[in-house]
Structure formats: C-alpha cells, structure tokens
Motif scaffolding. Sequence first.
Motif, PDB file in Angstrom:
ATOM      1  N   VAL A 205    -123.340 -71.635  24.549  1.00 24.26           N
ATOM      2  CA  VAL A 205    -124.655 -72.048  25.063  1.00 24.26           C
ATOM      3  C   VAL A 205    -125.054 -71.355  26.408  1.00 24.26           C
ATOM      4  O   VAL A 205    -126.116 -71.664  26.920  1.00 24.26           O
ATOM      5  CB  VAL A 205    -124.959 -73.726  24.938  1.00 24.26           C
ATOM      6  N   GLY A 206    -123.840 -71.030  27.219  1.00 21.24           N
ATOM      7  CA  GLY A 206    -124.125 -70.741  28.580  1.00 21.24           C
ATOM      8  C   GLY A 206    -124.435 -69.214  28.794  1.00 21.24           C
ATOM      9  O   GLY A 206    -124.335 -68.359  27.797  1.00 21.24           O
ATOM     10  N   GLY A 207    -124.912 -69.018  29.946  1.00 20.54           N
ATOM     11  CA  GLY A 207    -125.472 -67.636  30.210  1.00 20.54           C
ATOM     12  C   GLY A 207    -126.667 -66.998  29.589  1.00 20.54           C
ATOM     13  O   GLY A 207    -126.671 -65.847  29.202  1.00 20.54           O
ATOM     14  N   ARG A 208    -127.379 -67.993  28.969  1.00 18.30           N
ATOM     15  CA  ARG A 208    -128.529 -67.296  28.338  1.00 18.30           C
ATOM     16  C   ARG A 208    -130.022 -67.604  29.129  1.00 18.30           C
ATOM     17  O   ARG A 208    -130.338 -68.496  29.657  1.00 18.30           O
ATOM     18  CB  ARG A 208    -128.676 -68.337  26.977  1.00 18.30           C
ATOM     19  N   SER A 209    -130.573 -66.364  29.110  1.00 23.78           N
ATOM     20  CA  SER A 209    -131.893 -66.154  29.786  1.00 23.78           C
ATOM     21  C   SER A 209    -132.958 -67.108  29.373  1.00 23.78           C
ATOM     22  O   SER A 209    -133.796 -67.672  30.044  1.00 23.78           O
ATOM     23  CB  SER A 209    -132.339 -64.886  29.712  1.00 23.78           C
ATOM     24  N   GLU A 210    -132.834 -67.721  27.994  1.00 25.33           N
ATOM     25  CA  GLU A 210    -133.936 -68.343  27.477  1.00 25.33           C
ATOM     26  C   GLU A 210    -133.609 -69.691  27.555  1.00 25.33           C
ATOM     27  O   GLU A 210    -134.201 -70.746  27.337  1.00 25.33           O
ATOM     28  CB  GLU A 210    -134.190 -68.160  25.972  1.00 25.33           C
ATOM     29  N   VAL A 211    -132.560 -70.337  28.117  1.00 25.28           N
ATOM     30  CA  VAL A 211    -132.468 -71.616  28.337  1.00 25.28           C
ATOM     31  C   VAL A 211    -132.201 -71.930  29.976  1.00 25.28           C
ATOM     32  O   VAL A 211    -131.688 -71.345  30.762  1.00 25.28           O
ATOM     33  CB  VAL A 211    -130.558 -71.836  27.905  1.00 25.28           C
ATOM     34  N   TRP A 212    -132.793 -73.166  30.442  1.00 25.33           N
ATOM     35  CA  TRP A 212    -132.835 -73.918  31.607  1.00 25.33           C
ATOM     36  C   TRP A 212    -131.374 -74.754  31.740  1.00 25.33           C
ATOM     37  O   TRP A 212    -131.298 -75.581  30.783  1.00 25.33           O
ATOM     38  CB  TRP A 212    -134.115 -74.657  31.806  1.00 25.33           C
ATOM     39  N   TYR A 213    -130.574 -74.692  32.560  1.00 27.36           N
ATOM     40  CA  TYR A 213    -129.410 -75.183  32.986  1.00 27.36           C
ATOM     41  C   TYR A 213    -129.881 -76.410  34.103  1.00 27.36           C
ATOM     42  O   TYR A 213    -130.075 -75.803  35.103  1.00 27.36           O
ATOM     43  CB  TYR A 213    -128.265 -74.410  33.134  1.00 27.36           C
ATOM     44  N   ALA A 214    -130.043 -77.460  33.771  1.00 27.30           N
ATOM     45  CA  ALA A 214    -130.487 -78.444  34.747  1.00 27.30           C
ATOM     46  C   ALA A 214    -129.476 -79.933  34.778  1.00 27.30           C
ATOM     47  O   ALA A 214    -128.654 -80.107  33.893  1.00 27.30           O
ATOM     48  CB  ALA A 214    -131.766 -79.092  34.102  1.00 27.30           C
ATOM     49  N   VAL A 219    -134.189 -82.752  34.934  1.00 27.55           N
ATOM     50  CA  VAL A 219    -135.158 -83.057  33.853  1.00 27.55           C
ATOM     51  C   VAL A 219    -136.137 -84.020  34.183  1.00 27.55           C
ATOM     52  O   VAL A 219    -137.227 -84.066  33.732  1.00 27.55           O
ATOM     53  CB  VAL A 219    -134.177 -83.400  32.625  1.00 27.55           C
ATOM     54  N   VAL A 220    -135.684 -85.151  34.687  1.00 27.17           N
ATOM     55  CA  VAL A 220    -136.653 -86.258  34.960  1.00 27.17           C
ATOM     56  C   VAL A 220    -137.734 -86.007  35.791  1.00 27.17           C
ATOM     57  O   VAL A 220    -138.886 -86.115  35.629  1.00 27.17           O
ATOM     58  CB  VAL A 220    -136.023 -87.474  35.544  1.00 27.17           C
ATOM     59  N   LEU A 221    -137.436 -85.283  36.920  1.00 30.25           N
ATOM     60  CA  LEU A 221    -138.348 -84.799  37.940  1.00 30.25           C
ATOM     61  C   LEU A 221    -139.381 -83.586  37.115  1.00 30.25           C
ATOM     62  O   LEU A 221    -140.570 -83.947  37.679  1.00 30.25           O
ATOM     63  CB  LEU A 221    -137.661 -84.161  39.056  1.00 30.25           C
ATOM     64  N   TYR A 222    -138.874 -82.854  36.702  1.00 29.37           N
ATOM     65  CA  TYR A 222    -139.836 -82.076  36.009  1.00 29.37           C
ATOM     66  C   TYR A 222    -140.664 -82.485  34.895  1.00 29.37           C
ATOM     67  O   TYR A 222    -141.778 -82.182  35.071  1.00 29.37           O
ATOM     68  CB  TYR A 222    -138.935 -80.953  35.449  1.00 29.37           C
ATOM     69  N   ARG A 223    -140.163 -83.195  33.838  1.00 30.81           N
ATOM     70  CA  ARG A 223    -141.155 -84.097  32.877  1.00 30.81           C
ATOM     71  C   ARG A 223    -142.176 -84.863  33.653  1.00 30.81           C
ATOM     72  O   ARG A 223    -143.229 -84.829  33.481  1.00 30.81           O
ATOM     73  CB  ARG A 223    -140.246 -84.889  32.212  1.00 30.81           C
ATOM     74  N   ASN A 224    -141.827 -85.583  35.022  1.00 34.75           N
ATOM     75  CA  ASN A 224    -142.772 -86.354  35.552  1.00 34.75           C
ATOM     76  C   ASN A 224    -143.678 -85.441  36.354  1.00 34.75           C
ATOM     77  O   ASN A 224    -144.773 -85.714  36.398  1.00 34.75           O
ATOM     78  CB  ASN A 224    -142.020 -87.226  36.767  1.00 34.75           C
TER      79      ASN A 224
END
Length: 266
Positions: A205-214, A219-224
């Motif tokens: 799952v690591g090092g993928r340009s299509e994935v946000w690693y957070a 995650v909480v702050l972005y959803r808010n």
Amino acid sequence: MKIQFDCYPEGKKKAVTLSYDDGREHDRQFIEIINRYGIRGTFHLNSGLLGKLGYIDRLEARELYAGHEISGHTATHPFLTRCPMDRIVDEIQQDRRELELLATYPVKGMSYPHGDWNIQIASMLPVLGIEYARTTNSHGRFDMPDDFWAWSPTCHHRDMLECGQRFMDNQIRHPAMSLLYVWGHSYEFHNQQNWDQLERFCEMVGGRSEVWYATNIEVVLYRNALRDLRFSVSGQWVHNPSAMSVWFSADGDIVEVKPGQVLQLC
C-alpha cells in the motif's frame, strides 16, 4: 449543480492511516519500516508509563514520532468504565498536558485503553478538547466514521494483508473517499516474530501516488474542513473558511478551494 464530498487532498480517492498504542520500545522498529514507504500514522501514548522498562523514553519521543502524530491513551492505561468520572477527566487531561510538552503541539485525539468505553465517556470528550477517539471494534470496511468519538478501524494488523489487498484491488463497497485504517501494538510484531507481515503490507500500500497517507487527526481535520464549506443557494459560489485547501467534485469535475477563498463554480 451536483456537489459531492468525495475527494481527499489533491483529488485523491483513497487514504491510509495507522493507529498504534502504548508507546512501547518496538515503536522504533515499526517507525523505521513505515517511514521507508511514506506511510504515516498516529501513536497513542500513556504519559505516565513513558521511560519505564520497555517503553519509549520521554527525551526521544519528539524525534521518534516526527512526521507522525502523538496522541493520547490516558496517563496510566486504566479500564475507563471502572473509573469514577472525575478520575477519567484527570487521566485524559493529565495525559494531554504531559504529551503536549513532548510534542509541542495540541494533542486532540486518543484511543480508548483496553478498547474500554461507553456512550457516557464518549460524550465527555468534546468538552475535554478531544476531537476523536479510536475503538478496537474492527469492521472490515473502508468508509469514514459517522462519529469520530467512536471511531472504529478497518482492521487489526493481523488482517492488514487481506484488507490491504482488497483496498488496493478496489474491492470497496463505497468507493468515494475510501479509508484503510489499521490499528495494533508494535510489540505484537516482536512477540509473534512477524515483522515481515508489516514489510509486505507497506510494499503493498505504500508509495502510491493515488493514496493520501495521513495521521488520524489529519483525517479528522480534513473531513471537518469539507463540512465547513459555505455554499450559496445556487451552488454558484463556495467559501472555504478553513486554513487548509479542500477538494470536492462539482458535476463530476474535481475542484480545489484554497484557504479563505471564495470560488465561483460556474
């Protein structure tokens, strides 16, 4: 105009976050591995146990967890449902106070020690400055939580390879803003001598340009921030009052709204 909250930063549709408890000495090896793959996570620490035999020392915490999140786990790791309410307040606030001295930023999250919690305890947390709390009730899905104070993960790391494969293969019931959330304890890899499982997961799952690693709090702050967007009645304008850029889709097109920006959509 059809507005959908379906994007992470840069318009990505997938996110990965890790959540590890207790601050044991095996966090050193754990972090060395995930750092190599650009994977990020949250480490829930008991401030009253740091520096004791088998635990991370206070003096190394800031550097060790740099790039990740230091979060709460109560000061002494009690079963919260067996504690008087005033002791619960003290456990959480004392832990926050001590951890903030180490982290040098506000500590706003936690995981429930022993996975022990109830609705009464969860309802206290916003007043105590806690913005999310993780349970141990894995559900196997990739959706965002309805309640951040009863945030259940996708899986324990014993199932990380199976869940990670489904996640990367797009075997996802709700593809919009899918989240792979793995929890555990770093000492479990040591006890079971299966660090190779973590390596294989990170390779998958690591090092993928299509994935946000957070981290958890990101995650909480972005959803808010998404939920705080202010739209005109017509949907023609949107105002982002937050301090971060957010992305969403408007009639199928991915749109970025920068901090403080008022953007005309059509």
